[in-house]
Design an enzyme around this catalytic site. Structure first.
Site, PDB file in Angstrom:
ATOM      1  N   ASP A   1      20.209  10.280  62.741  1.00  0.00           N
ATOM      2  CA  ASP A   1      20.101  11.724  62.537  1.00  0.00           C
ATOM      3  C   ASP A   1      20.677  12.488  63.738  1.00  0.00           C
ATOM      4  OD1 ASP A   1      19.326  14.061  61.218  1.00  0.00           O
ATOM      5  OD2 ASP A   1      17.337  13.300  60.741  1.00  0.00           O
TER       6      ASP A   1
ATOM      7  N   GLU B   1      24.799  13.825  60.474  1.00  0.00           N
ATOM      8  CA  GLU B   1      24.930  15.027  61.315  1.00  0.00           C
ATOM      9  C   GLU B   1      25.197  16.269  60.463  1.00  0.00           C
ATOM     10  OE1 GLU B   1      28.101  15.794  60.307  1.00  0.00           O
ATOM     11  OE2 GLU B   1      28.685  16.451  62.335  1.00  0.00           O
ATOM     12  N   TRP B   2      24.864  16.143  59.147  1.00  0.00           N
ATOM     13  CA  TRP B   2      24.786  17.277  58.223  1.00  0.00           C
ATOM     14  C   TRP B   2      26.137  17.979  58.000  1.00  0.00           C
ATOM     15  CZ3 TRP B   2      21.250  18.994  62.582  1.00  0.00           C
ATOM     16  CH2 TRP B   2      20.124  18.162  62.654  1.00  0.00           C
ATOM     17  N   GLY B   3      27.241  17.277  58.295  1.00  0.00           N
ATOM     18  CA  GLY B   3      28.553  17.888  58.089  1.00  0.00           C
ATOM     19  C   GLY B   3      28.933  18.892  59.161  1.00  0.00           C
TER      20      GLY B   3
ATOM     21  N   ASP C   1      20.095  19.385  54.430  1.00  0.00           N
ATOM     22  CA  ASP C   1      19.184  18.619  53.573  1.00  0.00           C
ATOM     23  C   ASP C   1      19.129  19.139  52.141  1.00  0.00           C
ATOM     24  OD1 ASP C   1      18.658  17.332  55.901  1.00  0.00           O
ATOM     25  OD2 ASP C   1      16.495  17.716  55.902  1.00  0.00           O
TER      26      ASP C   1
END
Ligand code: GLA
Length: 553
Positions: free
Chosen positions: A168, A201-203, A223
């Site tokens: 994460d 890393e959520w883009g 998320d």
């Protein structure tokens, strides 16, 4: 290829530093945008992760994880391909121990993580864990993260038998993302244990542009949650990234919400269909002890799973978008195409496309199988369905009656192919491979000689053409394209008429002039043009079939 890589990793595992050297060497010498060569995730990972259903709540514990493994076996999930049983945040104590190691929360995991991993393995499944590329994970309780402890934590995970790591992005201290994620990649490689590496890393740093040789998958967005609107929002962001996905390196639009209760069964079928046609990881995020039969059936739809897991590993592309109606198409390894007709409206819509628009190529007829209703029908080209609000109709389209090539001599690049698979990018017509999107190559060139007609492929590759016993002879000049520098690249060209090999180039390198291949196609139903990696890796294996012609009639 995969077996050989895993065997190589195992053989090297005794000397960790040697493995690090090998990995670093791959990065330096590989062709651009090389996939992470850990041999893993050749199709999108499938499994379970507790986060979407439990978050940090107390029901996330040893019993839950073991129950999920049991259900994978007892209710057929393992049989359709679900493999990884993964745990997310909140599994650890808030402090490292005196030796600096992570320790499991003794209430949730009283017998430790290795015990749970062993149990999951005893079911023939694999086990995954979570931490963050920061000083702490994301949960506010403040669990320690992996930043600056990469090798220590990777070693611990490997010693527990971990097969998958989700890494994460919280509390990253502003350290460069590529640097942080690469460090853990190298730490995992140095353990010698094959571990699927999931970048989360959520883009934020456009990982699709740099993570292909860092991780096996990378989150493309923030998320998900259990609402239709969030699911669609993520779908829309992930859809345009199709060109970046390939075997070993996947766009990850986050874990599934199917079964959690916030969407209707129709909406969950759309969620599952869209994730499958986008070749997304299929990580179940619901508590399988509580999922309704209808939603369970969704998760077990083998026809839809087969679309997701197709070995070509091409993410479906948007063909059209009109009035919130989407048409998405995905080529499959046997020459079929999957098509999703997704209605993002609140009333029933008729959504239409054609065989020609989805890219399957010419045929006098096509078979359509509805992958949800299981009904089948034929069409001469129109593909259309009445789709309920928020629903998705998904077809597998296959060529029906096929017509053999007409009398005369044909360039293979002018014919429609039954199948075309490639190690990098699509098979190119009359251009070299180029590695990325269609049309990115150059004029076909072998040792200084240029060719206007031919196929630019990349090992491992296979192109097949329907002959219908109408053809007599094949010929081509073959070699590694000059777009590969020096003597790099090693391949073997092979030509098959049905099951019989009619020509073989032997091992060819980039230093060699073109070789002439020819053979008889008498009575053959199918021609297959195969390029292997020549026994090493597929690095630099840009292979040209120059003037491949068939004579028919
Ligand atoms: C982040 C991730 C989620 C989940 C949580 C856990 O939000 O994106 O997928 O792992 O952290 O805290």
């Amino acid at each position: 290829m995969r077996k050989r890589l895993i065997a190589a990793l195992a053989a090297l595992s005794t000397t960790a530093s040697f493995v690090v050297t090998a990995v670093a060497a791959t990065v330096i010498t590989a062709a651009p945008a090389q996939a992470l060569e850990n041999g893993l995730a050749r199709t999108p990972p499938m499994g379970f992760n507790n986060w979407n259903t439990t978050h940090c709540r107390a029901e996330f514990n040893e019993k839950m994880v073991m129950d999920m493994a049991d259900i994978f076996v007892s209710r057929g999930l393992k049989d359709v391909g679900y493999q990884y049983v993964n745990i997310d945040d909140c599994w650890a104590k808030t402090q490292r121990n005196a030796q600096g190691n992570l320790e499991p929360d003794p209430v949730r995991f009283p017998r430790g993580i290795k015990f749970v991993a062993d149990y999951v393995h005893s079911k023939g499944l694999k086990f995954g864990i979570y931490t963050s590329a920061g000083t702490k994970t994301c949960n506010t309780a403040g669990f320690p993260g992996g930043l600056n402890n990469e090798q220590r934590d990777a070693n611990l995970f490997a010693s527990w038998g971990v097969d998958y790591l989700k890494y994460d992005n919280c509390n990253n201290q502003g350290v460069d993302a590529k640097q942080r994620y690469t460090k853990m990649r190298d730490a995992l490689a140095a353990t010698g244990r094959p571990i699927v590496y999931s970048i989360c890393e959520w883009g934020q740093n456009k990982p699709w542009e740099w993570a292909q040789n860092v991780g096996n998958l990378w989150r493309t967005t923030g998320d998900i949650n259990d609402t239709y609107s969030k699911m669609v929002d993520i779908f829309k962001r992930n859809l345009p990234l199709a060109q970046y996905a390939k075997p070993g390196a996947w766009n990850d639009p986050d874990m599934l919400e199917v079964g959690n209760g916030g969407m209707t069964p129709t909406e969950y079928r759309s969620h599952f269909s869209l994730w499958a046609i986008m070749a997304a990881p299929l990580l179940i995020g619901s508590d399988l002890r509580k999922v309704s039969q209808e939603n369970f059936t969704t998760l077990l739809n083998k026809d839809v799973i087969d679309v997701d897991q197709d070995r070509l590993g091409i993410q479906g592309k948007q063909i059209s978008l009109s009035g919130n109606n989407y048409v998405i198409s995905k080529p499959l390894s046997n020459g079929d195409y999957a098509v999703a007709l997704f209605n993002n409206n609140s009333s029933t819509q008729t959504i239409s496309t054609t065989a020609s628009a989805i890219g399957i190529g010419q045929s006098s007829a096509y078979n359509l199988k509805d992958l949800w209703s299981k009904s089948t029908r034929t069409t001469t080209g129109a593909i259309s369905a009445s789709v309920p609000a928020h629903g998705t109709v998904m077809y597998r389209v296959s060529k029906g009656v096929r017509t053999p090539p007409a009398a005369g001599t044909h360039q293979v690049s002018d014919l429609s192919w039954d199948t075309a698979s490639n190690g990098w990018g699509p098979v190119e017509k009359d251009r070299s491979n180029g590695e990325r999107p269609a049309g990115d190559g150059k004029t076909l060139t072998i040792n200084g000689t240029t060719y206007t007609k031919g196929l630019g492929v990349h090992a491992a590759s296979e192109v097949s053409v329907y002959l219908g016993r109408a053809c007599s002879a094949f010929s081509a000049s073959v070699g590694i394209d000059d777009e590969v520098a020096g003597s790099n690249g090693t391949v073997v060209f092979q030509v098959f008429a049905d099951g019989t090999k009619i020509a073989d180039s032997g091992t060819m390198t980039g230093a060699m002039a073109a070789k002439q291949l020819s053979g008889s196609l008498a009575n053959a139903e199918q021609l297959r043009l195969v390029v292997t990696n020549g026994g090493d890796t597929i690095n630099y294996d840009h292979a040209d079939w120059a003037n491949p012609t068939i004579t028919c009639g």
